[in-house]
Design an enzyme around this catalytic site. Structure first.
Site, PDB file in Angstrom:
ATOM      1  N   ARG A   1     -11.491  -3.527  -1.614  1.00 41.45           N
ATOM      2  CA  ARG A   1     -11.333  -2.928  -0.424  1.00 41.45           C
ATOM      3  C   ARG A   1     -12.546  -2.219   0.159  1.00 41.45           C
ATOM      4  O   ARG A   1     -12.315  -1.641   1.235  1.00 41.45           O
ATOM      5  CB  ARG A   1     -10.002  -1.870  -0.840  1.00 41.45           C
TER       6      ARG A   1
ATOM      7  N   GLY B   1       0.758  -1.073   0.045  1.00 40.32           N
ATOM      8  CA  GLY B   1      -0.010  -0.186  -0.077  1.00 40.32           C
ATOM      9  C   GLY B   1       0.802   1.174   0.075  1.00 40.32           C
ATOM     10  O   GLY B   1       2.064   1.260   0.528  1.00 40.32           O
TER      11      GLY B   1
ATOM     12  N   ASP C   1       6.456   5.546  -4.001  1.00 41.20           N
ATOM     13  CA  ASP C   1       6.460   5.552  -2.726  1.00 41.20           C
ATOM     14  C   ASP C   1       7.924   5.257  -2.030  1.00 41.20           C
ATOM     15  O   ASP C   1       8.208   5.771  -0.942  1.00 41.20           O
ATOM     16  CB  ASP C   1       5.771   4.025  -2.251  1.00 41.20           C
TER      17      ASP C   1
END
Length: 328
Positions: free
Chosen positions: A108, A28, A270
């Site tokens: 989700r 994530g 990220d």
């Protein structure tokens, strides 16, 4: 010691071809950043001087327990991770093309993190955030929340900023996570409010261009300054990044070393964020922080998956960072 709290969601990750070979792990955007931040802190003169706390919600099932253990093994503090007995983690599937670019499918809607702000103990989290130096979140952190909770979180961030907590934000735009009938209008409303309370923006030009129609990265900097951002880093992939320090009226590029073989870009932004923040929180300049972010991302995109083996981020990365003054 500097303290950072990273707000977001971690899910089960499936990586591979539908009805073919699949690799299962977790990931994530915000959790990826936390892991690469923790690993990058080992490059600092004082590796233990940054406390990294992840703010999220998990279930009480075996997979949630396994995630929690692995985050702790990565040096991420989990004291601010709430447990939800009624829900289990979300799931996403990454599909890669021949150039390593990816597409996502998500399951989700009932994940614990989506209902983080509605958890009975979230007030304790809000109280704890007053003691940190920096809060980091992404557009995905906002997108997964119910509409009313987004504005509640924005109000909390505004309050924290007024109390001296620095706010960092990566716009990380995923169209599928926003209401399809009014996606861009909703995103612009939320992001405009977010940028008004953002000290440090770590954004990708492709996302900003898609949302706002910016013609150039320079246009992105001009707009973000008008929206209230203090410092902005615009990530440009193989071209490095563009820095806008609006408080000192400075704008400049920070190049990167091109990667010959790109395997998977899943966690490029990220990992950049994690590398950047590890240097930034240790007192590095914006240039040095960008150099570290570029170096970490350059290693990560040569491997498959959001979180690559720890051994792959050590020796290679250190050799590329000798010019960073917080390197030991």
């Amino acid at each position: 010691m500097k303290q950072i709290a990273i707000i977001g969601e971690c899910m089960i990750e499936l990586n591979g071809k539908p009805f073919g070979e699949m690799h299962q792990t977790f990931g994530g955007d915000s959790l990826n950043a936390a892991v690469y931040l923790s690993r990058s802190c080992e490059l600092n003169a004082n590796p233990n001087d940054i406390k990294i706390s992840y703010v999220s919600a998990l279930g009480t099932d075996a997979i949630s327990n396994g995630m929690l253990t692995r985050w702790q093994d990565e040096g991420v503090n989990t004291d601010l991770v709430l447990r939800d007995e009624q829900r289990t983690p979300g799931l996403y599937l990454i599909q890669l093309d021949d150039q390593g670019e990816r597409t996502f499918l998500y399951w989700r809607n009932q994940s614990p993190a989506r209902y983080l702000l509605q958890h009975p103990q979230f007030d304790d989290i809000a109280q704890a955030l007053q003691s940190v130096d920096l809060v980091f979140l992404s557009g995905i952190s906002l997108a997964i929340l119910p509409e009313e909770d987004r504005f509640t979180l924005l109000a909390l961030l505004t309050e924290l900023r007024q109390q001296g907590v620095e706010i960092a934000f990566d716009s990380n735009f995923r169209p599928a996570l926003w209401p399809q009938n009014e996606a861009l209008a909703t995103v612009k409303e939320i992001y405009t409010a977010m940028y008004q309370t953002t000290d440090l923006a770590l954004v990708t030009f492709d996302d900003e261009q898609l949302i706002w129609g910016d013609a150039t990265p320079q246009d992105t900097l001009v707009r973000m300054q008008k929206q209230g951002v203090k410092r902005a880093i615009v990530k440009l992939g193989s071209d490095g990044c563009l820095v806008g320090d609006f408080e000192s009226n400075a704008e400049y590029a920070v190049p990167t070393t091109p990667v010959e073989t790109v395997v998977d870009t899943t966690s490029a932004g990220d990992s950049f964020n994690g590398g950047f923040l590890s240097c930034y929180l240790a007192g590095g300049s914006l240039t040095e922080s960008c150099q570290r972010g570029n170096a970490i991302a350059g290693v990560v995109i040569q491997h498959r998956g959001a979180i690559i083996p720890k051994s792959a981020t050590d020796t290679v990365t250190k050799k590329r960072l000798r010019n960073c003054h917080v390197y030991d």
